[in-house]
Design a protein around this motif. Structure first.
Motif: not given
Length: 124
Positions: A15-25
């Motif tokens: 979830i932490a990695v997915a959150l970082v990816g979503l925020v960057l997208i």
């Protein structure tokens, strides 16, 4: 219970990695995902409103799951600390020391003068 904690840690990291990816997208409010591909608003992948609402909802849901897993990991850590305390692992405890002789009242107390015992070991 150990497998449950491992599962929560794995979900937490994903979830932490997915959150970082979503925020960057996510793009600013002025840009749409369709503008990056050269299409009009009707040709975007996420509809005429763009990807803003979808990515915002996904980020919100992932953030909620992240907080739940964080709270769960804190509960697991508390349980482990309690079990370690019950297993006989020494803990730091505050000890009370008797005041030095004559430090409080300038001399021996009335009961000590009669019996001669202060409860402290005598120096030779």
């Amino acid at each position: 219970m150990d497998w449950m904690e491992t599962l929560v840690v794995v979900v937490h990291v994903v979830i932490a990695v997915a959150l970082v990816g979503l925020v960057l997208i996510q793009q600013g409010k002025g840009a749409d995902a369709g503008a990056a591909f050269g299409g009009g608003a009707s040709q975007t992948v996420f509809g005429s409103q763009g990807s803003g609402s979808f990515l915002t909802r996904m980020t919100t849901m992932l953030a909620i799951v992240f907080f739940v897993t964080s709270f769960s990991l804190a509960v697991f850590a508390k349980q482990r600390a309690e079990v370690a305390g019950e297993a006989g692992i020494p803990t730091v405890q505050e000890s009370r020391q008797a005041p030095a002789e004559g430090a409080v009242d300038g001399g021996a107390g009335e009961g000590e003068a009669e019996s001669g015992e202060t409860g402290l070991p005598e120096l030779e």
